[in-house]
Design a protein around this motif. Structure first.
Motif, mmCIF file in Angstrom:
data_model
loop_
_atom_site.group_PDB
_atom_site.id
_atom_site.type_symbol
_atom_site.label_atom_id
_atom_site.label_comp_id
_atom_site.label_asym_id
_atom_site.label_seq_id
_atom_site.Cartn_x
_atom_site.Cartn_y
_atom_site.Cartn_z
ATOM 1 N N ILE A 1 14.647 -24.329 7.827
ATOM 2 C CA ILE A 1 14.485 -24.882 9.175
ATOM 3 C C ILE A 1 14.420 -23.767 10.211
ATOM 4 O O ILE A 1 13.701 -23.861 11.218
ATOM 5 C CB ILE A 1 15.655 -25.849 9.471
ATOM 6 C CG1 ILE A 1 15.580 -27.062 8.533
ATOM 7 C CG2 ILE A 1 15.642 -26.304 10.921
ATOM 8 C CD1 ILE A 1 16.745 -28.020 8.689
ATOM 9 N N TRP A 2 15.099 -22.683 9.927
ATOM 10 C CA TRP A 2 15.112 -21.577 10.888
ATOM 11 C C TRP A 2 13.857 -20.705 10.766
ATOM 12 O O TRP A 2 13.219 -20.388 11.773
ATOM 13 C CB TRP A 2 16.374 -20.750 10.645
ATOM 14 C CG TRP A 2 16.511 -19.571 11.557
ATOM 15 C CD1 TRP A 2 16.242 -19.533 12.891
ATOM 16 C CD2 TRP A 2 16.929 -18.253 11.191
ATOM 17 N NE1 TRP A 2 16.487 -18.285 13.394
ATOM 18 C CE2 TRP A 2 16.911 -17.477 12.362
ATOM 19 C CE3 TRP A 2 17.349 -17.671 9.997
ATOM 20 C CZ2 TRP A 2 17.265 -16.128 12.370
ATOM 21 C CZ3 TRP A 2 17.715 -16.341 10.010
ATOM 22 C CH2 TRP A 2 17.664 -15.579 11.191
ATOM 23 N N VAL A 3 13.457 -20.321 9.542
ATOM 24 C CA VAL A 3 12.326 -19.388 9.378
ATOM 25 C C VAL A 3 10.997 -20.088 9.166
ATOM 26 O O VAL A 3 9.937 -19.457 9.300
ATOM 27 C CB VAL A 3 12.602 -18.417 8.224
ATOM 28 C CG1 VAL A 3 13.865 -17.629 8.469
ATOM 29 C CG2 VAL A 3 12.680 -19.142 6.899
ATOM 30 N N GLN A 4 11.014 -21.389 8.728
ATOM 31 C CA GLN A 4 9.793 -22.165 8.521
ATOM 32 C C GLN A 4 8.844 -21.486 7.520
ATOM 33 O O GLN A 4 7.676 -21.199 7.805
ATOM 34 C CB GLN A 4 9.073 -22.384 9.865
ATOM 35 C CG GLN A 4 9.818 -23.268 10.838
ATOM 36 C CD GLN A 4 9.927 -24.706 10.355
ATOM 37 O OE1 GLN A 4 8.980 -25.257 9.786
ATOM 38 N NE2 GLN A 4 11.080 -25.310 10.575
ATOM 39 N N LEU B 1 10.476 -21.620 0.554
ATOM 40 C CA LEU B 1 11.918 -21.816 0.493
ATOM 41 C C LEU B 1 12.281 -23.232 0.047
ATOM 42 O O LEU B 1 13.357 -23.448 -0.529
ATOM 43 C CB LEU B 1 12.541 -21.524 1.857
ATOM 44 C CG LEU B 1 12.642 -20.045 2.252
ATOM 45 C CD1 LEU B 1 13.127 -19.911 3.686
ATOM 46 C CD2 LEU B 1 13.553 -19.289 1.302
ATOM 47 N N LEU B 2 11.390 -24.188 0.308
ATOM 48 C CA LEU B 2 11.651 -25.549 -0.169
ATOM 49 C C LEU B 2 11.605 -25.619 -1.693
ATOM 50 O O LEU B 2 12.351 -26.383 -2.312
ATOM 51 C CB LEU B 2 10.639 -26.516 0.445
ATOM 52 C CG LEU B 2 10.708 -26.671 1.970
ATOM 53 C CD1 LEU B 2 9.621 -27.614 2.460
ATOM 54 C CD2 LEU B 2 12.086 -27.181 2.386
ATOM 55 N N LEU C 1 8.552 -17.214 -8.930
ATOM 56 C CA LEU C 1 9.627 -16.366 -8.424
ATOM 57 C C LEU C 1 10.637 -17.170 -7.605
ATOM 58 O O LEU C 1 11.854 -17.000 -7.762
ATOM 59 C CB LEU C 1 9.042 -15.229 -7.589
ATOM 60 C CG LEU C 1 8.274 -14.150 -8.363
ATOM 61 C CD1 LEU C 1 7.671 -13.137 -7.395
ATOM 62 C CD2 LEU C 1 9.186 -13.461 -9.363
ATOM 63 N N MET C 2 10.160 -18.037 -6.724
ATOM 64 C CA MET C 2 11.074 -18.794 -5.882
ATOM 65 C C MET C 2 11.880 -19.819 -6.694
ATOM 66 O O MET C 2 13.053 -20.067 -6.417
ATOM 67 C CB MET C 2 10.313 -19.498 -4.768
ATOM 68 C CG MET C 2 9.614 -18.550 -3.802
ATOM 69 S SD MET C 2 10.740 -17.328 -3.083
ATOM 70 C CE MET C 2 11.839 -18.364 -2.143
ATOM 71 N N PHE C 3 11.235 -20.414 -7.704
ATOM 72 C CA PHE C 3 11.977 -21.362 -8.538
ATOM 73 C C PHE C 3 13.069 -20.626 -9.311
ATOM 74 O O PHE C 3 14.212 -21.100 -9.392
ATOM 75 C CB PHE C 3 11.026 -22.072 -9.503
ATOM 76 C CG PHE C 3 11.639 -23.247 -10.193
ATOM 77 C CD1 PHE C 3 11.487 -24.529 -9.706
ATOM 78 C CD2 PHE C 3 12.402 -23.088 -11.353
ATOM 79 C CE1 PHE C 3 12.064 -25.626 -10.335
ATOM 80 C CE2 PHE C 3 12.987 -24.163 -11.994
ATOM 81 C CZ PHE C 3 12.818 -25.438 -11.487
#
Length: 832
Positions: A76-79, A83-84, A184-186
């Motif tokens: 919510i801060w960096v949009q 990240l989701l 990578l994010m997962f």
């Protein structure tokens, strides 16, 4: 009509009917309600969908909410949309964490984090290649994810969550750059949840084992309380004792085995026995011995309706139950006890029981184990750093490849389940990929996750998932209506996550009800532009459709016919009880005998649990609940419970070792072994069987008559027993021509238990032919094993006068008469 006669082996006559105007006895309380997965109920016909509020895990829910809630707040801060993906991975990783040893959890969570990222990236790259490539690859992955359940419960959870990742990954194609970022994010999200669970916010490593052992002691307290209720009944009730055995003894045995598995896994992960592990083992061993002694107490109460014995037992049980509850709470909270104060209550529990020597011996044994469980000390033989039998670390071949090899057979329910899930998922994947939509992946997800190896489990899972989805969806739509900003949505997601994860082990239906609002809000956050009511409607529709497909597939594709499973489990139970009887009745007294008896009692208890689980599944399967083999197994299960209880009494009764009972002890063990191994029954001894074995012999006769109705063995007794046959403490009348009916067949007043007889016209029977016709009375109906019959004699009454033969029973539209006399429990019914 005169009242029914008392049991044949009972030393006391039947009580006189109450005079007019006397107060009626209090009605018996309903035995047990709907059970839960951790506490199976007494009624095998009811699905265990009850709530188990002891399994609320609030701290775990807060930790899971923190794991992905922090990532959502950062987004919510960096949009930054990737990240989701990280937040979703952290959320799914928490679903894979079922607790247990640290090393096992580390392997499972790390493997899920890495494999989930590779799975999402790989399927995203393959999707542009079309159905001919995507569907076979996805089906192979679904088969692998469904088959890994053979390893452990943790592997099963990870496989189910990987199926969720697979369904989400097929929503949209990915470029090579996007696939790398997703992978990578997962992996980062899963490893972040792993780091939080195992390092930063690590819960007490011994707490799951303590909780499991405490649940065993709580189960003993519930068993003791229900036994006290049965003692307070105005007269012995066979149905009540059968319900008590199924509702409590099965649950306590299951909790003992769950705790033992958890402690041994903990010992294997550390490759040594620490002080805390030794304490848990000692408490579990003490609880198991108390459990065996309480089974013997229940048999004493049930076998001898003596008012004085029942009063003494009620006093002892009333004093014992608070002690068990106190120790259970101390184990659960890891608290110390005031031993000096508790010792007075422990010593008082077994006082004033000298009038009944057998009950006094059992009470002394129970009190000794209660005292041992309260001391919280390291026992002799379990020293920190020592070794434990079966506690050594397993090699990789034994741990991973051996379960895969053993289950890779058409008879394995796990292999059939994996093949069934793959076969059903293939057309569902093709349909959802052809007619793509934002929520179509819910169909494949519901089909695979709802399907279970057995029909009864699939039916229960479908009902709970559908009902929970509808209720939770309505609640989620209302909450989403008031969540007008991303910050409010994030706050609701955190709260719902705490509630959902805390309720994960209460009940699957309750968990789905709490999870669905979380899914609705997450979809609105990840897929903006969709109405909350649209999300709820689509999820409910796909859940209902997927549940129906899963249930139908269990009946049509490689079904597991439960009567066959019941037959196999019944044979295993008979063999286990034959070994138990041999150890109790024939082994030489000594320490070695005690160890063998304890091991075989455990084997017999586990075999009965497996038999009742198969019976419960069979009663839920269409047309299987009224199968003759299932009905016979229901009677055999109750009889085996009584045989096991009587053997527990004989462990502590020295009169069982009388020399004149040697032949009968060998006959009991040989008969049980013959029933389990499909061999002819041995000849009955002609000697006096003794008072201590009279009830056990009656139970074995009932079991033989139920399973081998064609091999009737008359009871050759002396005195009044010469003219009757005893079955389950009830007498079987002699026919007019001097012959006895085959065991398992009834008089005109009885009928075989089961739903198929309820309300049928065939229950209105007419008397059969009498006289010298040898075919008269050949066709019979079966008896209910739990009610005495009018017109039957007992050991203290003369044989009944000649009367009408057994009635001719007609069933079905074709009015077929079925001859049960030549039918065994392995052969089909012969109709003439």
């Amino acid at each position: 009509m005169s009242p029914p006669s008392p049991p044949a082996s009972s030393p006391n006559p039947a009580p006189n009917p109450a005079p007019k105007g006397a107060p009626r006895p209090a009605p018996r309380r309903r035995a047990e309600g709907r059970g839960s997965l951790g506490r199976p109920g007494a009624d095998l016909r009811r699905l265990p969908t009850g709530l188990d509020l002891r399994n609320v895990r609030l701290v775990e829910g807060v930790r899971a909410a923190f794991a992905f809630g922090v990532v959502i707040l950062i987004n919510i801060w960096v949009q930054w949309p990737p990240l989701l993906t990280m937040a979703l991975a952290a959320n799914l990783a928490c679903f894979c964490d079922n607790g247990g040893p640290m090393r096992v959890r580390l392997r499972v969570l790390t493997a899920f984090s890495l494999l989930g990222g590779l799975l999402w990236a790989g399927l995203g790259l393959l999707q542009p290649l079309g159905l001919l490539v995507v569907v076979p690859v996805s089906c192979a992955l679904i088969f692998a994810c469904s088959y890994v359940r053979v390893w452990s419960v943790q592997a099963q959870s990870a496989g189910n969550v990987l199926v969720v990742v697979l369904c989400i990954a097929l929503d949209r194609p990915l470029t090579l750059e996007q696939a790398g970022i997703v992978a990578l994010m997962f992996a980062a999200g899963g490893l972040w949840a792993t780091l939080l669970a195992l390092v930063i916010w690590r819960l007490h490593p011994y707490r799951p084992a303590h909780r499991a052992v405490a649940e065993v002691w709580h189960g003993l307290a519930r068993l003791c309380g229900d036994l006290e209720r049965l003692v307070a009944l105005p007269a012995p009730d066979a149905d009540a004792f059968d319900g008590h055995a199924r509702g409590h003894r099965r649950g306590v045995r299951a909790s003992i085995e769950a705790a033992r598995t958890m402690i041994l896994d903990l010992a294997r992960s550390r490759e040594r026995v620490s002080e805390r592990t030794a304490q848990a083992l000692l408490r579990l061993e003490s609880a198991e011995q108390i459990f065996s002694a309480l089974i013997a107490v229940s048999e004493l109460i049930d076998s001898r309706p003596d008012a004085r014995r029942r009063a003494l037992a009620k006093t002892f049980l009333r004093r014992l139950r608070p002690l068990l509850v106190t120790i259970a709470r101390a184990i659960r909270d890891d608290a110390s006890l005031d031993l000096a104060r508790l010792e007075r209550s422990i010593a008082r529990a077994a006082e004033d029981l000298s009038e009944d020597p057998t009950l006094a011996r059992l009470a002394d044994r129970i009190v000794g184990r209660v005292r041992m469980g309260a001391k919280l000390s390291t026992p002799e033989g379990y020293r920190p750093g020592g070794t434990l039998t079966d506690g050594r670390s397993l090699d990789r071949w034994t741990r991973y490849w051996e379960p895969l090899r053993q289950n890779f057979t058409p008879a394995s329910p796990n292999l059939r389940h994996a093949l069934r899930a793959t076969a059903v998922a293939a057309p569902a994947l093709a349909a959802t990929l052809t007619y793509a939509g934002a929520f179509t992946h819910w169909l494949v997800m519901t089909v695979v996750l709802t399907m279970q190896p057995f029909y009864a489990a699939t039916w229960q899972r479908a009902l709970e998932r559908i009902g929970g989805t509808v209720l939770g969806g309505l609640a989620g739509a209302v909450l989403a209506y008031y969540a007008t900003t991303p910050l409010v949505e994030a706050g609701l997601i955190l709260v719902l996550s705490v509630v959902g994860f805390a309720a994960r082990q209460i009940s699957y239906g309750f968990f789905v009800t709490c999870l669905t609002p979380l899914v609705v809000l997450l979809v609105e956050l990840l897929e903006p532009g969709h109405s909350s009511w649209e999300i709820v409607g689509m999820r409910a529709g796909f859940t209902v459709l997927g549940g129906l497909i899963a249930v139908a597939s269990c009946l049509l594709l490689w079904p597991i016919w439960e009567p066959d499973q019941v037959r196999q489990e019944l044979r295993r139970a008979l063999k286990a009880h034959a070994g138990f009887a041999e150890a109790v009745l024939l082994a030489v007294p000594g320490e070695a005998r005690d160890a063998v008896v304890l091991a075989r009692a455990r084997t017999a208890g586990l075999a009965l649990n497996d038999l009742e689980a198969a019976l419960s599944r069979a009663l839920q399967q269409p047309r299987a609940g009224s199968h003759p083999e299932v009905e016979a197994a229901m009677v055999a299960d109750a009889t085996l419970r009584r045989i096991s209880a009587r053997l527990s009494v004989l462990r502590h009764a020295p009169e069982a070792g009388a020399p004149e009972a040697e032949a009968w002890r060998a006959w009991i063990a040989a008969t049980l072994a013959a029933l389990g191994e499909d061999r002819p029954l041995p000849e009955r001894p002609v000697l006096d069987r003794g008072q201590s074995l009279a009830r056990l012999v009656s139970q074995v006769d009932l079991l033989s008559g139920t399973l081998r109705p064609g091999e009737l063995r008359a009871i050759d007794g002396v005195g009044p027993e010469a003219g009757i046959g005893v079955r389950d403490e009830r007498a079987v009348p002699v026919r007019a021509d001097g012959r006895r009916p085959p065991p398992g067949l009834s008089t005109a007043a009885g009928r075989w238990p089961g739903r198929r007889h309820a309300g049928r016209r065939s229950d209105r029977r007419r008397p059969a032919r009498t006289g010298s016709d040898p075919a008269a009375g050949r066709r019979h109906s079966r008896p209910s094993p739990n009610r005495p019959r009018p017109g039957m004699a007992n050991a203290s009454s003369p044989a009944p006068a000649p009367g009408p033969a057994w009635p001719r029973r007609r069933t079905g539209r074709r009015r077929r008469a079925c001859d049960y006399r030549a039918r065994s429990w392995r052969s089909p019914r012969v109709c003439v």
